[in-house]
Design a protein around this motif. Structure first.
Motif, PDB file in Angstrom:
ATOM      1  N   ILE A 226      50.545  36.943  40.378  1.00  0.00           N
ATOM      2  CA  ILE A 226      49.878  37.343  41.299  1.00  0.00           C
ATOM      3  C   ILE A 226      48.255  37.371  41.384  1.00  0.00           C
ATOM      4  CG2 ILE A 226      49.328  39.394  43.355  1.00  0.00           C
ATOM      5  CD1 ILE A 226      52.333  40.188  42.702  1.00  0.00           C
ATOM      6  N   GLY A 227      47.502  36.785  42.250  1.00  0.00           N
ATOM      7  CA  GLY A 227      46.087  36.974  42.215  1.00  0.00           C
ATOM      8  C   GLY A 227      45.659  37.422  43.726  1.00  0.00           C
ATOM      9  N   TYR A 228      44.418  37.119  43.963  1.00  0.00           N
ATOM     10  CA  TYR A 228      43.681  37.410  45.270  1.00  0.00           C
ATOM     11  C   TYR A 228      42.391  37.049  45.404  1.00  0.00           C
ATOM     12  CZ  TYR A 228      40.344  40.936  43.303  1.00  0.00           C
ATOM     13  OH  TYR A 228      39.210  41.572  42.630  1.00  0.00           O
ATOM     14  N   ALA A 229      42.056  36.903  46.878  1.00  0.00           N
ATOM     15  CA  ALA A 229      40.741  35.967  46.907  1.00  0.00           C
ATOM     16  C   ALA A 229      40.376  37.000  48.033  1.00  0.00           C
ATOM     17  CB  ALA A 229      41.070  34.932  47.576  1.00  0.00           C
ATOM     18  N   VAL A 230      38.864  37.129  48.372  1.00  0.00           N
ATOM     19  CA  VAL A 230      38.261  38.018  49.147  1.00  0.00           C
ATOM     20  C   VAL A 230      37.308  37.140  50.112  1.00  0.00           C
ATOM     21  CG1 VAL A 230      36.615  39.610  49.287  1.00  0.00           C
ATOM     22  CG2 VAL A 230      38.036  39.610  47.439  1.00  0.00           C
ATOM     23  N   TYR A 238      37.778  32.042  51.792  1.00  0.00           N
ATOM     24  CA  TYR A 238      38.159  33.095  50.638  1.00  0.00           C
ATOM     25  C   TYR A 238      37.702  32.666  49.344  1.00  0.00           C
ATOM     26  CZ  TYR A 238      40.892  35.339  54.170  1.00  0.00           C
ATOM     27  OH  TYR A 238      41.351  36.216  55.231  1.00  0.00           O
ATOM     28  N   MET A 239      37.143  33.443  48.332  1.00  0.00           N
ATOM     29  CA  MET A 239      36.540  33.325  47.240  1.00  0.00           C
ATOM     30  C   MET A 239      37.717  34.128  46.492  1.00  0.00           C
ATOM     31  SD  MET A 239      34.346  31.827  45.371  1.00  0.00           S
ATOM     32  CE  MET A 239      33.021  31.816  46.464  1.00  0.00           C
ATOM     33  N   LYS A 240      38.183  33.187  45.369  1.00  0.00           N
ATOM     34  CA  LYS A 240      39.086  33.672  44.398  1.00  0.00           C
ATOM     35  C   LYS A 240      38.660  34.442  43.242  1.00  0.00           C
ATOM     36  CE  LYS A 240      42.728  29.749  44.892  1.00  0.00           C
ATOM     37  NZ  LYS A 240      43.092  28.784  44.357  1.00  0.00           N
ATOM     38  N   ALA A 241      39.317  35.670  43.116  1.00  0.00           N
ATOM     39  CA  ALA A 241      38.620  36.548  42.172  1.00  0.00           C
ATOM     40  C   ALA A 241      38.779  35.842  40.810  1.00  0.00           C
ATOM     41  CB  ALA A 241      39.708  37.856  42.052  1.00  0.00           C
ATOM     42  N   ALA A 242      37.591  36.133  40.039  1.00  0.00           N
ATOM     43  CA  ALA A 242      37.217  35.831  38.620  1.00  0.00           C
ATOM     44  C   ALA A 242      38.455  36.289  37.523  1.00  0.00           C
ATOM     45  CB  ALA A 242      35.923  36.161  38.128  1.00  0.00           C
ATOM     46  N   GLU A 243      38.743  37.637  37.893  1.00  0.00           N
ATOM     47  CA  GLU A 243      39.855  38.259  36.973  1.00  0.00           C
ATOM     48  C   GLU A 243      41.426  37.851  37.293  1.00  0.00           C
ATOM     49  OE1 GLU A 243      38.835  41.328  40.444  1.00  0.00           O
ATOM     50  OE2 GLU A 243      37.809  39.639  39.028  1.00  0.00           O
ATOM     51  N   ASN A 244      41.597  36.973  38.344  1.00  0.00           N
ATOM     52  CA  ASN A 244      42.861  36.554  38.563  1.00  0.00           C
ATOM     53  C   ASN A 244      43.715  36.047  37.043  1.00  0.00           C
ATOM     54  OD1 ASN A 244      43.020  37.043  41.126  1.00  0.00           O
ATOM     55  ND2 ASN A 244      42.552  35.066  41.886  1.00  0.00           N
ATOM     56  N   PRO A 245      44.956  36.126  37.191  1.00  0.00           N
ATOM     57  CA  PRO A 245      45.854  36.717  37.910  1.00  0.00           C
ATOM     58  C   PRO A 245      45.683  38.216  37.396  1.00  0.00           C
ATOM     59  CG  PRO A 245      47.270  35.614  36.070  1.00  0.00           C
ATOM     60  CD  PRO A 245      45.753  35.169  35.984  1.00  0.00           C
ATOM     61  N   ILE A 246      46.145  39.038  38.686  1.00  0.00           N
ATOM     62  CA  ILE A 246      45.773  40.538  38.270  1.00  0.00           C
ATOM     63  C   ILE A 246      47.269  41.253  38.036  1.00  0.00           C
ATOM     64  CG2 ILE A 246      43.933  40.839  39.877  1.00  0.00           C
ATOM     65  CD1 ILE A 246      46.079  41.899  41.888  1.00  0.00           C
TER      66      ILE A 246
END
Length: 316
Positions: A226-230, A238-246
């Motif tokens: 699982i990952g996320y974007a903001v 949407y910008m994907k989080a650098a810390e993906n995957p969470i």
């Protein structure tokens, strides 16, 4: 006095089952693509599990669950739809005095209505929410602060599963095709371990930002994750989080993915997701619940997890 009556009734029920020779046991709650609704003092859980429709379970504490004892345990039965197979990824929302279920069937997105979270839900107009031939699955609803509603889902484009979105009609039962937009796709290394797949989206708003979480890789992969974007808008970009995957192989769970978020009775944000049944078997996928945290706008999942269980009759 009220608590004493409840306890007494439960004990009498257990004694009655014992006298009838019924042997009860606990086993993991096995719902893939899970969704949990807190409504009127109870939790209701829905997911992908049965070929004939969508089952519904209820709980008071998120740990112990039981199959709802109405309509044969089905919140939605295929006889109340025009579909025949593939009843996947349900979500249920309370809208005024009605309940809306968004679900996939026959590789199409559909919507159903009921007067209770237990059902019975009946498909609106007995047809999909949109009139296009292509397959779209893993639907998820998002309602913005101004009341505008969006549906997010998977769409296959040139051999890759991408996350797309669209606005809904005012009654939230139709997709407005002219508003279709691409949210994200599989582009990063962790998203292409097995297949080119981003799927199972879920969108919510926090501190004025829009968070789009998603799963990547095939659900058969041990590295399903699982990952996320903001974004500043539900329509992106949407910008994907650098810390993906969470969330990947948390607490030794394999194949952790296709999730949703919900608020518990105390208002805490939680995540519910499925994992492989064991290191040897993918199916039936088990349901797991975690805690969600924010720090400096970054989304993270805690390292302790709840494994829901249900009571079953060993004699069956």
């Amino acid at each position: 006095m009220y608590s004493f009556k409840i306890i007494s009734a439960c004990l009498l029920g257990i004694i009655g089952l014992f006298l009838q020779g019924v042997e009860m046991a606990k086993q993991p709650l096995c719902l893939a693509d899970p969704f949990i609704l807190w409504d009127d003092g109870k939790y209701y859980a829905y997911g992908t599990s049965h070929k004939d429709g969508i089952l519904v379970y209820e709980s008071l504490d998120l740990k112990d669950w039981k199959l709802v004892n109405t309509h044969g345990g089905f919140a939605l039965h295929k006889r109340d739809t025009s579909g025949s197979q593939g009843f996947w990824a349900p979500e249920v929302y309370r809208c005024g005095k009605k309940y809306l279920m968004y679900f996939t069937r026959d590789l199409k997105i559909s919507c159903a209505l009921a007067d209770s979270p237990r059902g019975p839900f009946r498909e609106v107009n007995c047809e999909p929410m949109y009139q296009v031939p292509e397959n779209r699955i893993d639907n998820s609803l998002f309602i913005d602060d101004d009341g505008s509603a969006y549906i997010f889902f998977n769409r296959w484009v040139k051999g890759a599963s991408e996350v797309w979105g669209a606005a809904l009609s005012e009654d939230m039962t139709r997709v407005r095709e002219e508003t279709l937009f691409r949210a994200l796709g599989p582009e990063e290394k962790w998203e292409t371990v097995q297949g080119r797949i981003t799927e199972g989206p879920f969108v919510f708003k926090h501190d004025g930002k829009y968070y789009l979480s998603y799963s990547a890789n095939s659900y058969k992969s041990r590295d399903y994750a699982i990952g996320y974007a903001v974004s500043d808008s539900p329509r992106g970009p949407y910008m994907k989080a650098a810390e993906n995957p969470i969330l990947r192989r948390p607490a030794n769970f394999l194949g952790a993915g296709h999730h949703s978020f919900f608020r518990d009775r105390d208002g805490n944000l939680r995540i519910v997701f499925h994992v492989h049944y064991s290191s040897e078997n993918i199916q039936p996928r088990r349901t797991v619940i975690g805690r969600v945290f924010f720090k400096d706008g970054k989304l993270s999942v805690g390292d302790t997890f709840l494994e829901p269980e249900m009571m079953v009759n060993r004699n069956n």
